[in-house]
Design a protein around this motif. Structure first.
Motif, mmCIF file in Angstrom:
data_model
loop_
_atom_site.group_PDB
_atom_site.id
_atom_site.type_symbol
_atom_site.label_atom_id
_atom_site.label_comp_id
_atom_site.label_asym_id
_atom_site.label_seq_id
_atom_site.Cartn_x
_atom_site.Cartn_y
_atom_site.Cartn_z
ATOM 1 N N GLN A 1 -77.879 -90.182 98.815
ATOM 2 C CA GLN A 1 -76.649 -90.313 98.028
ATOM 3 C C GLN A 1 -76.796 -89.717 96.633
ATOM 4 O O GLN A 1 -75.794 -89.547 95.921
ATOM 5 C CB GLN A 1 -76.247 -91.792 97.915
ATOM 6 N N GLY A 2 -78.029 -89.432 96.250
ATOM 7 C CA GLY A 2 -78.258 -88.803 94.957
ATOM 8 C C GLY A 2 -78.617 -89.789 93.861
ATOM 9 O O GLY A 2 -78.259 -90.965 93.914
ATOM 10 N N THR A 3 -79.334 -89.292 92.870
ATOM 11 C CA THR A 3 -79.676 -90.085 91.691
ATOM 12 C C THR A 3 -79.466 -89.218 90.454
ATOM 13 O O THR A 3 -79.846 -88.043 90.434
ATOM 14 C CB THR A 3 -81.112 -90.623 91.777
ATOM 15 N N GLN A 4 -78.849 -89.787 89.441
ATOM 16 C CA GLN A 4 -78.483 -89.032 88.244
ATOM 17 C C GLN A 4 -79.682 -88.898 87.308
ATOM 18 O O GLN A 4 -80.345 -89.886 86.984
ATOM 19 C CB GLN A 4 -77.342 -89.726 87.501
ATOM 20 N N VAL A 5 -79.918 -87.681 86.872
ATOM 21 C CA VAL A 5 -80.913 -87.398 85.836
ATOM 22 C C VAL A 5 -80.182 -86.771 84.657
ATOM 23 O O VAL A 5 -79.490 -85.762 84.822
ATOM 24 C CB VAL A 5 -82.008 -86.456 86.349
ATOM 25 N N THR A 6 -80.332 -87.374 83.494
ATOM 26 C CA THR A 6 -79.704 -86.858 82.293
ATOM 27 C C THR A 6 -80.772 -86.633 81.231
ATOM 28 O O THR A 6 -81.537 -87.548 80.911
ATOM 29 C CB THR A 6 -78.644 -87.827 81.749
ATOM 30 N N VAL A 7 -80.841 -85.409 80.738
ATOM 31 C CA VAL A 7 -81.832 -85.045 79.726
ATOM 32 C C VAL A 7 -81.099 -84.756 78.429
ATOM 33 O O VAL A 7 -80.281 -83.842 78.357
ATOM 34 C CB VAL A 7 -82.657 -83.832 80.170
ATOM 35 N N SER A 8 -81.404 -85.528 77.420
ATOM 36 C CA SER A 8 -80.744 -85.352 76.131
ATOM 37 C C SER A 8 -81.570 -84.428 75.235
ATOM 38 O O SER A 8 -82.793 -84.397 75.305
ATOM 39 C CB SER A 8 -80.552 -86.704 75.443
ATOM 40 N N SER A 9 -80.862 -83.704 74.396
ATOM 41 C CA SER A 9 -81.553 -82.743 73.511
ATOM 42 C C SER A 9 -81.915 -83.389 72.180
ATOM 43 O O SER A 9 -81.526 -84.498 71.876
ATOM 44 C CB SER A 9 -80.653 -81.538 73.270
#
Length: 119
Positions: free
Chosen positions: A111-119
């Motif tokens: 189903q997917g997993t969210q990866v968020t990379v902040s700058s």
């Protein structure tokens, strides 16, 4: 039927690391090639990495070579994606997928997993 459940996503700063896991149901996991894909907002899904059923061979998209490592533990029915030196452009939903016939065609998807990379 194979069910795949990803975990390990989250928010991380640029330069950080995450390890994604994908747990598979069923008794034939060790016979499947496995892959990781990702899809960023407004973009098409793209290939990230692939591992053969034994884990002896791995393949990567050019944009993750040297930063991401795919691995598997057949005793635990789990495939991993270790991500290091993360960049904001790595932000996406990450999916694992199973290729039961080892044909390059992925038949089952998580189903997917969210990866968020902040700058």
């Amino acid at each position: 039927q194979v069910q795949l459940v990803e975990s390990g996503g989250g928010l991380v700063q640029a330069g950080g690391s995450l390890r994604l896991s994908c747990a598979a149901s069923g008794r034939t996991f060790s016979s499947y090639a496995m892959g990781w894909f990702r899809q960023a907002p407004g973009k098409e899904r793209e290939f990230v990495a692939r591992i053969t059923r034994s884990g002896s061979s791995t393949y990567y998209a050019d944009f993750v070579k040297g930063r991401f490592t795919i691995s598997r533990d057949n005793a635990k029915n789990t495939v991993y994606l270790q991500m290091t030196s993360l960049k904001p452009e790595d932000t996406a939903v990450y999916y694992c997928a199973a290729d039961p016939l080892r044909s390059g065609r992925y038949e089952y998807w998580g189903q997917g997993t969210q990866v968020t990379v902040s700058s």
